[in-house]
Design an enzyme around this catalytic site. Structure first.
Site, PDB file in Angstrom:
ATOM      1  CE1 TYR A 169       2.055  -2.978   0.466  1.00 28.50           C
ATOM      2  CE2 TYR A 169       0.814  -4.625  -0.624  1.00 28.50           C
ATOM      3  CZ  TYR A 169       1.189  -4.182   0.327  1.00 28.50           C
ATOM      4  OH  TYR A 169       0.311  -3.779   1.470  1.00 28.50           O
TER       5      TYR A 169
ATOM      6  CE  LYS B  16      -6.102  10.108   5.242  1.00 32.49           C
ATOM      7  NZ  LYS B  16      -6.912  10.062   6.222  1.00 32.49           N
TER       8      LYS B  16
ATOM      9  CG  ASP C  88      -9.384   7.889   7.309  1.00 35.07           C
ATOM     10  OD1 ASP C  88      -9.678   7.905   6.074  1.00 35.07           O
ATOM     11  OD2 ASP C  88      -9.394   8.746   8.152  1.00 35.07           O
TER      12      ASP C  88
ATOM     13  CG  ASP D 112      -2.363  -6.543   1.362  1.00 38.75           C
ATOM     14  OD1 ASP D 112      -2.906  -7.671   1.462  1.00 38.75           O
ATOM     15  OD2 ASP D 112      -1.289  -6.312   1.689  1.00 38.75           O
TER      16      ASP D 112
ATOM     17  CG  ASP E 289      -6.272  -9.815   3.520  1.00 33.60           C
ATOM     18  OD1 ASP E 289      -6.642 -10.405   2.465  1.00 33.60           O
ATOM     19  OD2 ASP E 289      -5.015  -9.431   3.746  1.00 33.60           O
TER      20      ASP E 289
END
Ligand SMILES: [Mg+2]
Ligand SMILES: [Mg+2]
Lengths: 360, 360
Positions: free
Chosen positions: B144, B195, B227, B251, B255
């Site tokens: 980000y 990952k 994942d 993020d 959530d």
């Protein structure tokens, strides 16, 4: 419907042989009944190809895949080949190599929950029974393949890891086309998932999707941020029809969506090229622990046949026949071990395949 | 425990005033009873600061935040200020500016589901009742914020969007420290999500976490691909204690985890600096639609007080007092509208605050 079309049949390893045998029975039955004119050709891939030919993807197998109208794959891999270097293993040298050489960039990942299996989900049945989402994931680009990448040493001596999340317009357009066309074949709604409030690469993604929407007036396009999409999949998954997203977000969301169903032994998948030809396979693996025991669930592979008929062979009625037959055997209470629940009837791999054919 | 310590109280906008009034009542009560020696100082931030001083973060407010031992924030924003340029709005110029200037990189996002509210979840109650996960998200680095980024024109004339996912060793170590220490304060288990099978930046992440684990022999470190983490949160969320991950994966997962509880009006959060000082706030927003109506649920803000006492003020007993009191009022069947269910007793904001104090 009598054009001769070729289907490459690649059973692979482990339970791949057993589940493929049932899928082929179903495919041959539909082929005859609907006069599809499909010509099935078998070949080795993965560990079984390593054992027979010393390589996970023999040239004869690749040549068949390259000229076939569609590829049906069982599953590859197993402990026998886990000691090989990664680059020679069944997954990398077999499966991923077919995807790479044929440029199968369009990954279709349905998350379907037959109402008969709703209790298998961790979600409350009323929220997931009848779930039918299609996640379209870009599979050969994005951050998993982006350059530059690596780990470098900074001036102060500490290391820094870096990867590049990158998409160009034509990559976005070609996966967009797959997704818009899939939405046309389904409920006509497409949700594009991005992080366009923060990431420039997904700002471009959103802009291109918006631009493409003009050419698909019959598809209703919406957008959602990836963090919200993860929430909405849990809160109210049935709100989605088709979802399109990049490689990494698609990896996360398609696995989450699959888990919503609670029965991965039921889920097919596809990887398509730019002409809509592609490879179809169950989401589950080669399950070496139960291989050769006539226990595996062949339904994901049988449903992969249906997907193949719908997306690559353009025979939606034949596809529907198979999907309806699967629903019927579930109505009859037939279950393999992985989806068994008290009160239903336990069947083996061959019995399940026979039951689907009887229900066709 | 009589050192004078300062808490910055920033009610913000919308329901921020009402929920903060109840949180302050609870904090003052615990402050007196446990002799914490906390000195509460109030200041304006967000839209209310724009109205009074023309800027969402007046220097006097920032100065207070900078010298305070912890900051308690209500919520900022509302339609009144939505027409301002993004850079001047309450969220960007108020909230994000405090985070940026104080370098609050360590985001703690608990996902807690009191058994009394288990029916609010979309998951089956037995899978989530009593859920108590802490997600530690790196908040000021990663993709980000990574450079280079943008949209460029390629030689063939088409555009390409790109972002950079980057972490250096010290960034990883400082968020690792927050996570390992949080695991020590909780169940002693830390799952690092990455990952690392694909992305180099997360290979470095995993290596550093492994290296740090040697200094925390009382914490059991595990690793999970993102994942799979998304799947496991849906399949069996109670398997997790503390999860640590980068900004983007955090993020998405925080959530998702919050949504598992089905009651975001109950969830606190924190953003910490390198010394463990930080800002505490409810996960929900300023809810302008119900502002001033004495309807809002103050429990997320009250639980933010508890979090603050535990993580920045180092008064775990006082924190536990508050958390137990919240559990007691839920046992009594008291519910604000957002968590109301048939058979429980509807209370307003002030009544809920009073009930928590009575239960202390
Ligand atoms: Mg995956
Ligand atoms: Mg978010």
């Amino acid at each position: 419907m009598s054009t001769q079309r070729t289907i490459a049949i690649l059973p692979g390893d482990g339970i791949g042989h057993e589940i493929m045998a049932e899928a082929v029975k179903v495919l041959e039955s539909v082929n005859a009944r609907c006069e599809l004119g499909l010509n099935l050709e078998h070949a080795l891939v993965g560990g079984s190809a390593i054992d027979a030919h010393g390589t996970a993807l023999p040239e004869a197998t690749f040549e068949l895949c390259a000229r076939a109208d569609a590829i049906l794959l069982g599953a590859v891999g197993g402990p026998k080949w886990d000691k090989l270097p990664v680059a020679e293993r069944p997954e990398k040298a077999g499966l991923l190599e077919i995807r790479r050489r044929l440029d199968l960039f369009g990954n279709l990942r349905p998350a379907i929950l037959y109402p008969q299996l709703a209790d298998a989900s961790s979600l409350k049945p009323e929220l997931v029974a009848g779930l039918d989402i299609l996640i379209v994931r870009e599979l050969t680009g994005g951050i998993y393949f982006g350059q530059p990448r690596g780990i470098r040493v900074l001036e102060n001596g500490e290391r820094e890891g870096y990867n590049t999340y990158v998409y160009n317009e034509s990559q976005i357009r070609r996966i967009g086309k797959v997704a818009f066309e899939a939405a046309q074949k389904r409920g006509g709604r497409l949700c594009s998932v991005d992080k366009a409030n923060v990431l420039e690469v997904t700002m471009l993604w959103r802009e291109i999707m918006e631009d493409m929407a003009k050419d698909y007036p019959d598809v209703e396009l919406s957008h959602m941020y990836v963090d919200n999409a993860a929430m909405q999949l849990i809160r109210a998954p049935k709100q989605f029809d088709v979802v399109v997203t990049g490689n990494m977000f698609g990896d996360i969301l398609s696995d989450a969506a699959a888990m919503l169903t609670g029965s991965i032994g039921m889920l097919p998948s596809a990887s398509l090229d730019v002409n809509g030809r592609g490879m179809y396979e169950p989401c589950h693996g080669s399950a070496p622990d139960i291989a050769g025991q006539n226990k595996a669930n062949p339904l994901a592979t049988i449903l992969s046949v249906a997907m193949m008929l719908r997306y690559s062979i353009n025979e939606p009625e034949a596809a529907q026949l198979i999907e309806d037959a699967v629903s019927k055997v579930l109505d009859q209470g037939l279950r393999t071990g992985d989806i068994f629940s008290p009160g239903s009837t336990l069947v083996n791999t061959v019995e399940m395949g026979d039951a689907v054919i009887a229900a066709l």
